[in-house]
Design an enzyme around this catalytic site. Structure first.
Site: not given
Ligand code: KE4
Length: 426
Positions: A143, A238, A266
């Site tokens: 994802y 990623d 994040k």
């Protein structure tokens, strides 16, 4: 008499789809209704119903130092004294760029944005602009946020809610995304052979956190690196989730791999909205205003998010928390495996540092298909037993768990007791 969370959820359902602003927060795959959080500190969430829960979601990664860390709080307060957003360059952005480049040697230049989705979406566009190729390779279950090119066979909430291939993406668009199984080197070679000169990049979660936690086979990353170099494609890591979570320099430090581009998010925002992408200067200079690839954002490099992120990264630099986080992660997985063994319950508990997950299956999990052999219904029962005991896990069988330095001591010991007894109750 409804609880405060029930009342809030009933109101939310009237106005917000599913009552949540991000699908993965809904409890639809684990049953029941989500609680609402009114405060968070250290390893705990305080719910609207005044319950204190030991938190293994850590706001999906950012809270590596625990919630509301005094240093991060103070940094935001100090920045707030001067305003919230300027729409011009500000000193915090430069300091953040210098910290990212210091931690990630593969990143020669970096652009800030406002989410991991923006970071990966922009990195894909940059790879296509730089290589003048349209196709991209991603892996089933990975994802990378919710941009059109990447919501194909996606993990996290897309998988949890049964839509790994989102509706609303034109077929003409989807066909430019080649989806391969993770940990399959032959599939990589076949994809490049079938699309000579057409593949702009490979993007992957170097350690997967969005199908549960999955590690690559030994040599897998090296194979990807060689294939990309040989075929003129870019390798994009990623590290939105793994960056600063597993090592100061992310998985690329652990695996000694140099990707062409890296996506971050994040932790670098200290809990405020953030994303970033960076890499080789010759590629990054294709970005506007220097080059032809456009990318922008009203609040990119926002002073509050930068101040919070700088404080978070400086804490990492001072504390170097990774050995401690690995000990805590190991403690949880060891307790879970012992409880499962005492019941003869098949359980996989892959873990690196403060990323781990439990798969209720006898099959070692190494990709999307083997992750799906995990008993999601049993996970739902396990989730609710833990919640009843005061421990909050990701509300999905297909998510990595996280913990923070604040979990050390009473919180981790209590959590291990609750997790063990929850497994024994299944
Ligand atoms: P955001 O757009 O949610 O900031 O980041 C997207 C993203 C990109 N890359 C990776 C590896 C990610 O894990 C994410 C987002 N992670 C999910 C949790 N699995 C965010 C939680 C949510 O969707 O609410």
């Amino acid at each position: 008499m409804s609880s405060p969370s029930e009342t809030l959820f009933a109101r939310a359902l009237q106005l917000i789809p599913g009552g949540v602003n991000s699908p993965v927060r809904a409890f639809r795959s684990v049953g029941g209704a989500p609680f609402f959080t009114k405060a968070a500190r250290g390893a705990t969430l305080i719910t609207a119903d005044d319950r204190e829960l030991i938190d293994f979601v850590c706001t999906w990664g950012p809270a590596i130092h625990g919630h509301n860390h005094p240093r991060i709080k103070a940094a935001i307060a100090a920045a707030l004294e001067n305003g919230t957003s300027f729409g011009t360059p500000n000193p915090y952005e430069v300091e953040m760029a210098e910290l990212i480049v210091k931690f990630f040697p593969s990143i020669q230049k970096v652009r800030m944005c406002n989410s991991g989705t923006e970071a990966t979406m922009s990195a894909i566009r940059l790879a296509r602009g730089f290589t003048k190729r349209d196709k991209i390779i991603k892996f089933a279950g990975c994802y990378h946020g919710h941009s059109d090119s990447l919501l194909i066979k996606a993990g996290s909430g897309a998988l949890t809610h049964g839509h790994p291939d989102s509706a609303g993406i034109p077929a003409a668009f989807a066909q430019e995304t080649v989806v391969l199984p993770y940990n399959d080197t032959a599939a990589i070679d076949a994809a490049f052979a079938a699309n000579p000169g057409k593949i702009a990049c490979i993007i992957l979660e170097p350690y997967i956190g969005n199908v549960g936690f999955i590690k690559p086979d030994a040599g897998y990353h090296q194979h990807l690196r060689k294939a990309c170099t040989a075929h003129g494609a870019l390798l994009i890591f990623d590290e939105v989730m793994t960056g600063f979570r597993l090592a100061r320099g992310g998985v690329q430090e652990l695996e000694k791999i140099i990707p062409d581009l890296t996506c971050l998010g994040k932790i670098i925002g200290g809990g405020l909205p953030v994303g970033a992408f960076g890499g080789r200067a010759d590629i990054m200079d294709y970005l506007a205003p220097l080059g032809p690839v456009y990318q922008a954002g009203t609040l990119s490099g926002n002073p509050l998010a930068m101040a919070a992120g700088i404080a978070s990264l400086k804490l990492i630099d001072e504390l170097n928390p990774y050995a401690k986080l690995d000990t805590l992660g190991r403690q949880v997985c060891t307790a879970a495996l012992a409880a499962a063994q005492s019941k003869g319950l098949p359980l996989q508990a892959p873990q690196v540092g403060s990323m781990f997950s439990l798969f209720f299956t006898p099959t070692p999990v190494r990709d999307y298909d083997t992750a799906l052999t995990s008993d999601a219904k049993l996970f739902g029962r396990f989730f609710r037993a833990c919640l009843d005991g005061g421990v909050y896990l990701p509300p999905s069988a297909y998510e990595s768990w996280f913990l923070s330095t604040a979990h050390e001591g009473a919180a981790i010991d209590r959590a291990c007791e609750v997790i063990s007894s929850a497994i024994k109750s299944l």
